[in-house]
Design an enzyme around this catalytic site. Structure first.
Site, mmCIF file in Angstrom:
data_model
loop_
_atom_site.group_PDB
_atom_site.id
_atom_site.type_symbol
_atom_site.label_atom_id
_atom_site.label_comp_id
_atom_site.label_asym_id
_atom_site.label_seq_id
_atom_site.Cartn_x
_atom_site.Cartn_y
_atom_site.Cartn_z
ATOM 1 N N ASP A 11 7.541 2.061 -30.037
ATOM 2 C CA ASP A 11 8.863 1.605 -29.613
ATOM 3 C C ASP A 11 8.992 1.437 -28.104
ATOM 4 O OD1 ASP A 11 10.000 1.558 -32.202
ATOM 5 O OD2 ASP A 11 10.028 3.737 -32.174
ATOM 6 N N HIS A 63 4.850 11.393 -30.640
ATOM 7 C CA HIS A 63 4.659 11.021 -32.045
ATOM 8 C C HIS A 63 4.128 12.224 -32.797
ATOM 9 C CE1 HIS A 63 3.384 8.857 -35.607
ATOM 10 N NE2 HIS A 63 4.211 7.926 -35.209
#
Ligand code: CMC
Length: 428
Positions: free
Chosen positions: A363, A306
């Site tokens: 996710d 991320h």
């Protein structure tokens, strides 16, 4: 006392104000730098650029903190509903009982689509990607009515926000139904937000679907966890479009398209595709990690990494537990969850991932939950877009309500050809 950073270029010193956010984050304000010095700043991919000040969401990527309007994500995931969280994000405070009921009533009132919009679903080719349908359908809402919201008019915004949040759910379910050749199911006024969605997805004219409390709870939590995430790719897109004063529907339809790609919202589909492939081809988690680490394969561990989180993604922690609980409650033994957990545990102890500070993101486990609920793979990113809608609206509102708002218009460093002489066609 005002603080300044000093930048020295060609013997001139420029003083750049240092601004401090609520949580002590500091930023160098370069907005006057070009006027003063002729210089721009260059930050391809915006890795180090604050594009705005915002009151909506706070993230501390090093500490793994995420808060909507000051409330920790862990608290909201445990105690709040998606509808309440949406209200909080858009209007900045937890709704009173009366405000909550009013907002819920609006969601019920606006849940159906204009009948002429139903015809659009027949016109899309079979196998159309649901994200293309979603974006097109949200945009086509503005062909029926252009939202009229004066800056600061929260009552008007509430109506159009309710329309969007409610209709995105109807559009999502209708696009699924038409893609599998089943009749579109109309919303029911007696059902709550998540149960109504599941009804439109899975009921048939001759057979009602009844959501179990575990499924409703898990989906509600999924939507809460996706509801906002500060200046990500799709939210920045919504703000960009809003800054040109495009209407709310147009800006949110742009957000859907920005969310589509595999590095952003499309990653939830890619995670399950990756796990399915590993299973089909008999690739063990360790073998797969070895393939990822070998750069010549140009392969990523989807659902990992991320831009902002460099420690852990708090949403992923919550979802790992939620996936476990849901599968146990539904008595599902999904081998993909086991593979995902093994991959995560191996990667978290592997130098490649540790050195690059790569951790499971939102996710990584969400697909396992959606699979258990029966949501088809090509709808996963659509589910993300349903969840993200309140965040997009809240960010649109910040732009729209700001009287001094300028159009978003970044600069660039031109590195193309110098001025060239025109060559007539016959001489080329
Ligand atoms: N698997 C393997 N290597 C990775 C991964 C990954 N998932 N993510 C980053 N890296 C490596 C990358 O190869 C690079 O290595 P090196 O320094 O040797 O060249 C280094 O880590 C930095 O990567 P980056 O692409 O410069 O980092 P970024 O901050 O620009 O990208 C990201 C962030 C999320 C796009 C990226 O981590 C990624 O592609 N992850 C997989 C896709 C994914 O799960 N996306 C969902 C993000 S969370 C929800 C959302 O935003 O929608």
């Amino acid at each position: 006392m005002a603080e300044y950073a000093r930048l020295e270029v060609d013997g001139h010193v420029y003083e750049l104000p240092i601004l401090t956010g609520t949580e002590g984050e500091r930023a160098v304000d370069i907005s006057k730098l070009r006027t003063q010095s002729g210089l721009i700043t260059l930050d391809d991919g915006y890795g180090n650029t604050g594009s705005c000040s915002s009151e909506v969401t706070f993230i501390d990527g090093d500490e793994g903190i995420l808060r909507y309007r000051g409330y920790p994500i862990e608290t909201l995931a445990e105690h709040s509903s998606f509808v309440e969280t949406a209200y909080l994000l858009i209007f900045g405070h937890l709704p009173t009982q009366a405000e909550r009921e009013h907002f819920s009533d609006l969601l019920t009132e606006y849940s159906a689509l204009h009948e002429s919009m139903m015809k659009h679903f027949d016109a899309f080719p079979t196998n159309s990607h649901p994200m293309a349908i979603m974006s097109a359908m949200i945009n086509s809402l503005s062909t029926h009515e252009r939202p009229k919201i004066e800056p600061g008019d929260d009552a008007a915004l509430e109506i159009y926000a309710a329309k969007l949040i409610s209709k995105i759910r109807t559009i999502a379910a209708a696009s699924y139904k038409s893609s599998i050749g089943q009749p579109i199911i109309y919303p029911r006024p007696d059902l709550r937000y998540v149960d109504n969605f599941l009804h439109m997805m899975f009921s048939l004219p001759y057979k009602e679907y009844e959501a179990s409390p575990e499924v409703s709870h898990a989906l509600n939590m999924f939507l809460v966890l996706h509801a906002d995430h500060e200046q990500n790719c799709s939210t920045s897109t919504v703000r960009m479009v809003a800054s040109g004063e495009a209407n709310l529907y147009a800006a949110c339809s742009a957000g859907v398209v920005a969310l589509w790609g595999p590095k952003h919202g499309g990653a939830n589909t890619e995670v399950v595709t990756m796990l399915q492939r590993m299973r089909r081809e008999g690739i063990s988690p360790q073998e797969f990690l070895n393939q990822v680490k070998d750069k010549k394969n140009n392969r990523r561990l989807m659902g990992f990494g991320h831009r902002v989180y460099r420690n852990f993604d708090p949403r992923s922690k919550i979802l790992r537990g939620a996936a476990d609980r849901l599968l146990t409650a539904m008595k599902i033994d999904d081998p993909l969850l086991g593979m995902a957990q093994e991959l995560a545990d191996l990667a978290l102890n592997d130098d490649y991932f540790v050195e690059r500070k790569l951790y499971p993101n939102v996710d990584f486990y969400s697909g396992v939950i959606l699979r258990a609920i029966g949501i088809p793979l090509n709808m996963y990113t659509v589910m993300f877009s349903m969840g993200r809608m309140p965040g997009w609206i809240a960010n649109w509102k910040e732009i729209h309500d700001n009287p001094g708002q300028k159009i978003y218009r970044p600069r660039q460093l031109y590195v193309g050809s110098e001025k060239r002489e025109w060559v007539p066609r016959h001489a080329r």
